[in-house]
Design a protein around this motif. Structure first.
Motif, mmCIF file in Angstrom:
data_model
loop_
_atom_site.group_PDB
_atom_site.id
_atom_site.type_symbol
_atom_site.label_atom_id
_atom_site.label_comp_id
_atom_site.label_asym_id
_atom_site.label_seq_id
_atom_site.Cartn_x
_atom_site.Cartn_y
_atom_site.Cartn_z
ATOM 1 N N GLU A 82 41.633 4.431 -28.392
ATOM 2 C CA GLU A 82 42.215 3.129 -28.181
ATOM 3 C C GLU A 82 43.278 3.301 -29.290
ATOM 4 O O GLU A 82 42.763 3.005 -30.418
ATOM 5 C CB GLU A 82 41.433 1.869 -28.368
ATOM 6 C CG GLU A 82 41.766 0.499 -27.983
ATOM 7 C CD GLU A 82 40.902 -0.400 -28.123
ATOM 8 O OE1 GLU A 82 41.122 -1.763 -27.741
ATOM 9 O OE2 GLU A 82 39.924 -0.215 -28.696
ATOM 10 N N SER A 83 44.590 3.376 -28.922
ATOM 11 C CA SER A 83 45.675 3.666 -29.685
ATOM 12 C C SER A 83 45.845 2.154 -30.663
ATOM 13 O O SER A 83 45.626 1.234 -30.466
ATOM 14 C CB SER A 83 46.831 4.041 -28.938
ATOM 15 O OG SER A 83 47.443 3.167 -28.183
ATOM 16 N N GLU A 84 46.791 2.476 -31.509
ATOM 17 C CA GLU A 84 47.152 1.494 -32.253
ATOM 18 C C GLU A 84 48.124 0.226 -31.436
ATOM 19 O O GLU A 84 47.672 -0.657 -31.686
ATOM 20 C CB GLU A 84 48.211 1.732 -33.327
ATOM 21 C CG GLU A 84 48.901 0.691 -34.261
ATOM 22 C CD GLU A 84 49.856 1.116 -35.314
ATOM 23 O OE1 GLU A 84 50.323 0.361 -36.028
ATOM 24 O OE2 GLU A 84 50.205 2.267 -35.189
ATOM 25 N N ARG A 85 48.872 0.791 -30.386
ATOM 26 C CA ARG A 85 49.576 -0.325 -29.696
ATOM 27 C C ARG A 85 48.674 -0.978 -28.741
ATOM 28 O O ARG A 85 48.830 -2.238 -28.326
ATOM 29 C CB ARG A 85 50.741 0.468 -28.646
ATOM 30 C CG ARG A 85 50.305 1.538 -27.759
ATOM 31 C CD ARG A 85 51.442 1.993 -27.319
ATOM 32 N NE ARG A 85 51.169 3.140 -26.456
ATOM 33 C CZ ARG A 85 52.089 3.797 -25.652
ATOM 34 N NH1 ARG A 85 53.372 3.570 -25.689
ATOM 35 N NH2 ARG A 85 51.800 4.788 -24.734
ATOM 36 N N ILE A 137 47.689 -5.097 -28.442
ATOM 37 C CA ILE A 137 47.561 -5.971 -27.087
ATOM 38 C C ILE A 137 46.262 -6.738 -27.004
ATOM 39 O O ILE A 137 46.101 -7.703 -26.676
ATOM 40 C CB ILE A 137 47.666 -4.890 -25.878
ATOM 41 C CG1 ILE A 137 49.105 -4.377 -25.805
ATOM 42 C CG2 ILE A 137 47.307 -5.670 -24.379
ATOM 43 C CD1 ILE A 137 49.105 -3.301 -24.940
ATOM 44 N N ARG A 138 45.123 -5.887 -27.793
ATOM 45 C CA ARG A 138 43.987 -6.430 -27.742
ATOM 46 C C ARG A 138 43.890 -7.902 -28.704
ATOM 47 O O ARG A 138 43.314 -8.848 -27.957
ATOM 48 C CB ARG A 138 42.800 -5.678 -28.397
ATOM 49 C CG ARG A 138 41.443 -6.113 -28.383
ATOM 50 C CD ARG A 138 40.512 -5.329 -29.349
ATOM 51 N NE ARG A 138 40.001 -3.931 -28.467
ATOM 52 C CZ ARG A 138 39.101 -4.031 -27.728
ATOM 53 N NH1 ARG A 138 38.201 -5.169 -27.596
ATOM 54 N NH2 ARG A 138 38.734 -3.153 -27.239
ATOM 55 N N GLU A 139 44.434 -7.736 -29.757
ATOM 56 C CA GLU A 139 44.602 -8.697 -30.806
ATOM 57 C C GLU A 139 45.436 -9.960 -29.988
ATOM 58 O O GLU A 139 45.087 -11.241 -30.248
ATOM 59 C CB GLU A 139 45.278 -8.069 -32.077
ATOM 60 C CG GLU A 139 45.463 -9.188 -33.193
ATOM 61 C CD GLU A 139 46.335 -8.776 -34.208
ATOM 62 O OE1 GLU A 139 46.595 -9.593 -35.195
ATOM 63 O OE2 GLU A 139 46.507 -7.549 -34.346
ATOM 64 N N PRO A 152 63.413 0.975 -28.197
ATOM 65 C CA PRO A 152 62.606 2.142 -28.813
ATOM 66 C C PRO A 152 61.317 1.570 -29.159
ATOM 67 O O PRO A 152 60.582 2.437 -29.178
ATOM 68 C CB PRO A 152 63.550 2.602 -29.924
ATOM 69 C CG PRO A 152 64.924 2.273 -29.634
ATOM 70 C CD PRO A 152 64.826 1.020 -28.931
ATOM 71 N N HIS A 153 61.039 0.501 -29.689
ATOM 72 C CA HIS A 153 59.790 -0.069 -30.100
ATOM 73 C C HIS A 153 58.812 -0.626 -28.812
ATOM 74 O O HIS A 153 57.805 -0.803 -29.270
ATOM 75 C CB HIS A 153 59.934 -0.956 -31.222
ATOM 76 C CG HIS A 153 60.387 -2.314 -30.832
ATOM 77 N ND1 HIS A 153 61.789 -2.401 -30.816
ATOM 78 C CD2 HIS A 153 59.879 -3.381 -30.695
ATOM 79 C CE1 HIS A 153 62.214 -3.666 -30.531
ATOM 80 N NE2 HIS A 153 60.714 -4.289 -30.449
ATOM 81 N N THR A 154 59.568 -0.838 -27.830
ATOM 82 C CA THR A 154 58.800 -1.536 -26.831
ATOM 83 C C THR A 154 57.561 -1.075 -26.268
ATOM 84 O O THR A 154 57.891 0.270 -25.858
ATOM 85 C CB THR A 154 59.885 -2.095 -25.816
ATOM 86 O OG1 THR A 154 60.865 -2.873 -26.424
ATOM 87 C CG2 THR A 154 59.249 -3.170 -24.723
ATOM 88 N N THR A 155 56.571 -1.684 -26.032
ATOM 89 C CA THR A 155 55.475 -0.965 -25.212
ATOM 90 C C THR A 155 55.547 -1.610 -23.621
ATOM 91 O O THR A 155 55.777 -2.662 -23.617
ATOM 92 C CB THR A 155 54.005 -1.264 -25.752
ATOM 93 O OG1 THR A 155 53.894 -0.854 -27.033
ATOM 94 C CG2 THR A 155 52.987 -1.012 -24.925
#
Length: 306
Positions: free
Chosen positions: A154-157, A161-163, A92-95
């Motif tokens: 640019e969403s939190e998820r 990914i950027r980080e 459920p938490h996977t992007t």
């Protein structure tokens, strides 16, 4: 939100790009997903990327279940068979990022997982595959482009990914309108990837031959016509002669010359289906689809009458 675990499904050119990048950041916990004989072979032989052998951790889908980020980079004609593995891995938490070319892989993946788990993306990479070896110029590779389907923010998820990628030599770009960007790349592939595959010629032929240029332009026009009917518009392709080497060969011609099956279904077949749904005709795409399918059959020896 922080991404701590990553899994890669598919070890072709795009998967290799991420294996190369994540391997340069020892603190990133990532794995390649495989099972059976393929898992054993990857563990034993590794992958040849830019003339170096990489041996990433290899896990089965069950072992990788619950990772924070799943990168899907299979070939298009292998995506259907990979759907059950994707279902197994995703929690459920996977992007999930689908890194395939084309415009419908997210739709396919969304039939087996919650579509809300999927962030939209595309890859820009110029690579060459010979046998089991993949080469690309990492410094000149544009990399990953991401966005949210229904938001220009640019969403939190995506920030996570950027980080994550900031720790690596991999490149990240945020797109406010990722769907239009996907269609632009889809059109670019149809117009420039496919005619050279039918003709067996290098990139410069698009500019040196009015006839090759004619085919390119008609395919581009058909893709734009279908996009417009779907309510999507985008800018010029911006593909100039100096962009690639004169002899450059894109993925479809590389596949045919290596006697591999291509991803023509991802390009022309999808465009034909989208056109039919809107009551449109795309005769150049139809011809190109059947021409490349015939070349695949020729490579398979289906009509070798000698």
């Amino acid at each position: 939100m922080k991404i701590e675990t990553v899994a890669i499904l598919g070890a072709g050119a795009i998967g290799s790009y991420f294996i190369y990048g994540f391997s340069a950041a020892p603190d990133i916990d990532f794995c390649l997903i495989a099972k059976g004989e393929r898992k054993e072979r990857l563990e034993k032989e590794g992958l040849c990327i830019n003339d170096n052998i990489y041996k990433p951790k290899v896990k089965t889908p069950e072992e990788a279940k619950g990772v924070d980020l799943l990168l899907v980079s299979t070939k298009y004609n292998g995506l259907h068979d990979a759907l059950e593995d994707i279902r197994t891995v995703v929690a459920p938490h996977t992007t999930v990022l689908s890194l395939l070319n084309g415009i419908d892989s997210e739709e396919m993946i969304g039939t087996v997982i919650d579509p809300a788990r999927i962030a939209y993306s595309l890859m820009r990479i110029n690579s060459e595959r010979k046998g089991n070896s993949v080469t690309f110029n990492a410094e000149k590779t544009p990399g990953l482009f991401v966005g949210e389907k229904d938001s220009r923010e640019e969403s939190e998820r995506l920030l996570a990914i950027r980080e994550l990628l900031a720790k690596t030599p991999l490149r990240y770009h945020f797109c406010e309108d990722i769907i239009s960007e996907q269609w632009l790349k889809f059109t670019l592939n149809i117009a420039y990837n496919l005619p050279q595959a039918v003709l067996g010629t290098g990139y410069a032929s698009y500019f040196d031959s009015e006839h090759v240029g004619f085919i390119r332009d008609r395919l581009e026009a058909e893709a734009r016509k279908v996009a417009a009917a779907c309510g999507i518009s985008y800018g010029p392709l911006e593909n100039t002669r100096p962009r690639w080497l004169e002899r450059a060969r894109f993925s479809t011609l590389q596949d045919l010359e290596a006697k591999r099956h291509t991803e023509i279904d991802m390009f022309c077949k999808v465009l034909m289906e989208k056109a039919a749904a809107k009551g449109l005709e795309v005769p150049f795409a139809e011809y190109t689809y059947h021409a490349i399918k015939a070349l695949e059959e020729k490579n398979d020896g289906k009509f070798d009458y000698q």
